[in-house]
Design a protein around this motif. Structure first.
Motif, PDB file in Angstrom:
ATOM      1  N   SER A  49      19.893   8.977 -11.179  1.00 14.14           N
ATOM      2  CA  SER A  49      21.225   8.810 -11.795  1.00 14.14           C
ATOM      3  C   SER A  49      22.344   9.499 -11.017  1.00 14.14           C
ATOM      4  N   MET A  50      22.003  10.308 -10.032  1.00 10.86           N
ATOM      5  CA  MET A  50      23.031  10.991  -9.232  1.00 10.86           C
ATOM      6  C   MET A  50      24.013  10.007  -8.599  1.00 10.86           C
ATOM      7  N   PHE A  51      23.511   8.805  -8.273  1.00 10.14           N
ATOM      8  CA  PHE A  51      24.342   7.855  -7.514  1.00 10.14           C
ATOM      9  C   PHE A  51      24.760   6.633  -8.337  1.00 10.14           C
ATOM     10  N   LEU A  52      24.499   6.662  -9.635  1.00  7.54           N
ATOM     11  CA  LEU A  52      24.822   5.512 -10.487  1.00  7.54           C
ATOM     12  C   LEU A  52      25.790   5.918 -11.599  1.00  7.54           C
ATOM     13  N   PRO A  53      26.620   4.972 -12.091  1.00  4.29           N
ATOM     14  CA  PRO A  53      27.632   5.317 -13.103  1.00  4.29           C
ATOM     15  C   PRO A  53      27.032   5.778 -14.416  1.00  4.29           C
ATOM     16  N   ASN A  54      27.674   6.788 -15.018  1.00  3.95           N
ATOM     17  CA  ASN A  54      27.339   7.269 -16.373  1.00  3.95           C
ATOM     18  C   ASN A  54      25.847   7.455 -16.626  1.00  3.95           C
ATOM     19  N   ARG A  55      25.182   8.026 -15.666  1.00  5.59           N
ATOM     20  CA  ARG A  55      23.749   8.363 -15.792  1.00  5.59           C
ATOM     21  C   ARG A  55      22.853   7.162 -16.084  1.00  5.59           C
ATOM     22  N   VAL A  56      23.225   5.985 -15.591  1.00  7.88           N
ATOM     23  CA  VAL A  56      22.411   4.776 -15.797  1.00  7.88           C
ATOM     24  C   VAL A  56      21.016   4.972 -15.192  1.00  7.88           C
ATOM     25  N   GLY A  57      20.959   5.775 -14.134  1.00 11.19           N
ATOM     26  CA  GLY A  57      19.686   6.028 -13.457  1.00 11.19           C
ATOM     27  C   GLY A  57      18.639   6.643 -14.354  1.00 11.19           C
ATOM     28  N   ASP A  58      19.081   7.343 -15.420  1.00 14.45           N
ATOM     29  CA  ASP A  58      18.118   7.900 -16.380  1.00 14.45           C
ATOM     30  C   ASP A  58      17.201   6.816 -16.925  1.00 14.45           C
ATOM     31  N   TYR A  59      17.798   5.640 -17.200  1.00  7.37           N
ATOM     32  CA  TYR A  59      17.007   4.537 -17.755  1.00  7.37           C
ATOM     33  C   TYR A  59      16.006   4.030 -16.724  1.00  7.37           C
ATOM     34  N   LEU A  60      16.463   3.898 -15.487  1.00 10.18           N
ATOM     35  CA  LEU A  60      15.626   3.328 -14.434  1.00 10.18           C
ATOM     36  C   LEU A  60      14.562   4.312 -13.975  1.00 10.18           C
ATOM     37  N   GLY A  61      14.975   5.570 -13.763  1.00 15.14           N
ATOM     38  CA  GLY A  61      14.044   6.561 -13.227  1.00 15.14           C
ATOM     39  C   GLY A  61      12.889   6.890 -14.151  1.00 15.14           C
ATOM     40  N   ARG A  62      13.152   6.934 -15.449  1.00 19.79           N
ATOM     41  CA  ARG A  62      12.120   7.390 -16.393  1.00 19.79           C
ATOM     42  C   ARG A  62      11.011   6.375 -16.636  1.00 19.79           C
ATOM     43  N   VAL A  63      11.360   5.098 -16.624  1.00 19.84           N
ATOM     44  CA  VAL A  63      10.356   4.098 -17.023  1.00 19.84           C
ATOM     45  C   VAL A  63       9.210   3.965 -16.020  1.00 19.84           C
ATOM     46  N   PHE A  64       9.422   4.452 -14.780  1.00 18.55           N
ATOM     47  CA  PHE A  64       8.360   4.309 -13.775  1.00 18.55           C
ATOM     48  C   PHE A  64       7.161   5.213 -14.054  1.00 18.55           C
ATOM     49  N   VAL A  65       7.297   6.139 -15.000  1.00 18.09           N
ATOM     50  CA  VAL A  65       6.173   6.982 -15.412  1.00 18.09           C
ATOM     51  C   VAL A  65       5.200   6.175 -16.278  1.00 18.09           C
ATOM     52  N   LEU A  66       5.712   5.144 -16.954  1.00 18.66           N
ATOM     53  CA  LEU A  66       4.900   4.356 -17.883  1.00 18.66           C
ATOM     54  C   LEU A  66       3.815   3.568 -17.144  1.00 18.66           C
ATOM     55  N   GLN A  67       2.621   3.604 -17.703  1.00 20.24           N
ATOM     56  CA  GLN A  67       1.484   2.922 -17.079  1.00 20.24           C
ATOM     57  C   GLN A  67       1.228   1.547 -17.713  1.00 20.24           C
ATOM     58  N   GLN A  68       1.377   1.463 -19.044  1.00 20.78           N
ATOM     59  CA  GLN A  68       1.059   0.209 -19.742  1.00 20.78           C
ATOM     60  C   GLN A  68       2.282  -0.470 -20.373  1.00 20.78           C
ATOM     61  N   ALA A  69       3.173   0.341 -20.951  1.00 19.67           N
ATOM     62  CA  ALA A  69       4.266  -0.235 -21.744  1.00 19.67           C
ATOM     63  C   ALA A  69       5.246  -1.015 -20.875  1.00 19.67           C
ATOM     64  N   SER A  70       5.877  -2.004 -21.482  1.00 26.98           N
ATOM     65  CA  SER A  70       6.906  -2.795 -20.804  1.00 26.98           C
ATOM     66  C   SER A  70       8.062  -1.903 -20.372  1.00 26.98           C
ATOM     67  N   HIS A  71       8.512  -2.092 -19.130  1.00 30.01           N
ATOM     68  CA  HIS A  71       9.656  -1.326 -18.631  1.00 30.01           C
ATOM     69  C   HIS A  71      10.926  -1.668 -19.413  1.00 30.01           C
ATOM     70  N   VAL A  72      11.058  -2.915 -19.818  1.00 30.46           N
ATOM     71  CA  VAL A  72      12.248  -3.327 -20.585  1.00 30.46           C
ATOM     72  C   VAL A  72      12.278  -2.583 -21.921  1.00 30.46           C
ATOM     73  N   LYS A  73      11.136  -2.554 -22.605  1.00 32.78           N
ATOM     74  CA  LYS A  73      11.061  -1.825 -23.882  1.00 32.78           C
ATOM     75  C   LYS A  73      11.297  -0.331 -23.674  1.00 32.78           C
ATOM     76  N   GLY A  74      10.777   0.182 -22.552  1.00 30.59           N
ATOM     77  CA  GLY A  74      10.986   1.591 -22.219  1.00 30.59           C
ATOM     78  C   GLY A  74      12.454   1.913 -22.064  1.00 30.59           C
ATOM     79  N   ILE A  75      13.177   1.035 -21.357  1.00 28.36           N
ATOM     80  CA  ILE A  75      14.620   1.232 -21.159  1.00 28.36           C
ATOM     81  C   ILE A  75      15.353   1.184 -22.498  1.00 28.36           C
ATOM     82  N   LEU A  76      14.958   0.254 -23.370  1.00 27.64           N
ATOM     83  CA  LEU A  76      15.609   0.141 -24.686  1.00 27.64           C
ATOM     84  C   LEU A  76      15.394   1.403 -25.521  1.00 27.64           C
ATOM     85  N   SER A  77      14.197   1.996 -25.427  1.00 27.28           N
ATOM     86  CA  SER A  77      13.934   3.235 -26.182  1.00 27.28           C
ATOM     87  C   SER A  77      14.773   4.381 -25.623  1.00 27.28           C
ATOM     88  N   ILE A  78      14.953   4.402 -24.284  1.00 30.91           N
ATOM     89  CA  ILE A  78      15.768   5.446 -23.655  1.00 30.91           C
ATOM     90  C   ILE A  78      17.235   5.292 -24.085  1.00 30.91           C
TER      91      ILE A  78
END
Length: 291
Positions: A49-78
């Protein structure tokens, strides 16, 4: 000053730990993650999120930890987690603003009473509406259904996330967010003391709450936030201290230095750690958007 810096560093660890526990709780509806994975996710999100507006990177960076769950659903929960943090910031910030305005605005006569009465009524109504909407987060599922008529079934499957959280869950998330707010506001107060700004904790908390409110309303990219944060902090403090004739160029420097030091500690150091940790994450999976 060193003992204060030590307390600020301990609070940084507590801040990251609180956010990690909040995210672990949020994502547990989709996938079980351990605390180590949650901390990795939070730090990786900060790094992206250092290089993206309003901490959008938080959504993208965190979901890559997920092994099974949908990344889209992960982003929505974030998004739910970010929404509740913004609500906490706005409600505490607006409360602070209600006490701040009488200190800096000088309005003569009967209009002053009417103005402040009107502002308090507006604030209470706004807080009530925003909390009522937050506790009806499941309504977002219906809104998604209405907006995406062509891909309704696919979108509804993703939007199921909004219905996973009970009122008890949402209260727990709000308490996590308020605890985080208290931690980083206390850090700010202590950093101001390190740089020689001596105010009582209630006064400092009022001013800091207004600063965080304004920072939430101003769209920024994290890496450019440093200058904006310093300007907002100096602006709020100057408005308050000029009334008492206590503002000076030296105080402006101290306030900006404290704000900048806290930004470096709270964002840059965790972002570097996040960048190092993100090397071991899997950025691509098969069926990345499986529901």
């Amino acid at each position: 000053g060193w003992h204060l810096l030590w307390i600020i560093s301990v609070l940084l660890v507590l801040n990251i730990l609180t956010e990690s526990l909040k995210w672990k709780f949020l994502i547990s509806k989709l996938e079980s993650v351990n605390l180590n994975q949650a901390v990795t996710a939070v730090l990786s999100g900060m790094s992206v999120s250092m290089f993206l507006p309003n901490r959008v990177g938080d959504y993208l960076g965190r979901v890559f930890v997920l092994q099974q769950a949908s990344h889209v659903k992960g982003i929505l929960s974030i998004i739910i987690g970010s929404l509740v943090q913004i609500i906490a910031t706005m409600i505490v910030g607006l409360t602070g603003l209600m006490f701040f305005l009488p200190k800096v605005l000088t309005i003569d006569g009967q209009y002053q009473l009417w103005l402040y009465a009107g502002l308090w009524i507006a604030f209470i109504l706004f807080s009530f509406v925003i909390l009522a909407l937050y506790f009806q987060v499941g309504l977002l599922k219906m809104i998604v259904s209405a907006l995406f008529t062509k891909k309704r079934f696919q979108m509804m499957a993703y939007a199921e996330v909004f219905a996973l959280y009970s009122r008890k869950d949402l209260i727990k998330l709000l308490l996590f967010s308020l605890l985080r707010y208290f931690i980083y506001s206390t850090q700010f107060y202590l950093m101001l003391r390190v740089f020689g700004i001596q105010t009582s904790y209630p006064v400092a908390f009022m001013l800091i709450s207004v600063i965080y409110l304004l920072m939430t309303l101003i769209p920024t990219i994290t890496i450019t936030e440093l200058g904006i944060r310093g300007s907002v902090t100096a602006g709020v403090y100057s408005l308050y201290f000029e009334q008492a004739g206590l503002w000076s160029a030296e105080k402006a420097f101290q306030v900006i230095a404290a704000s900048s030091a806290l930004w470096l500690l709270n964002l840059v150091i965790p972002s570097i750690l996040g960048a190092l940790l993100s090397f071991k994450l899997k950025f691509f999976r098969r069926h990345i958007d499986d529901v």
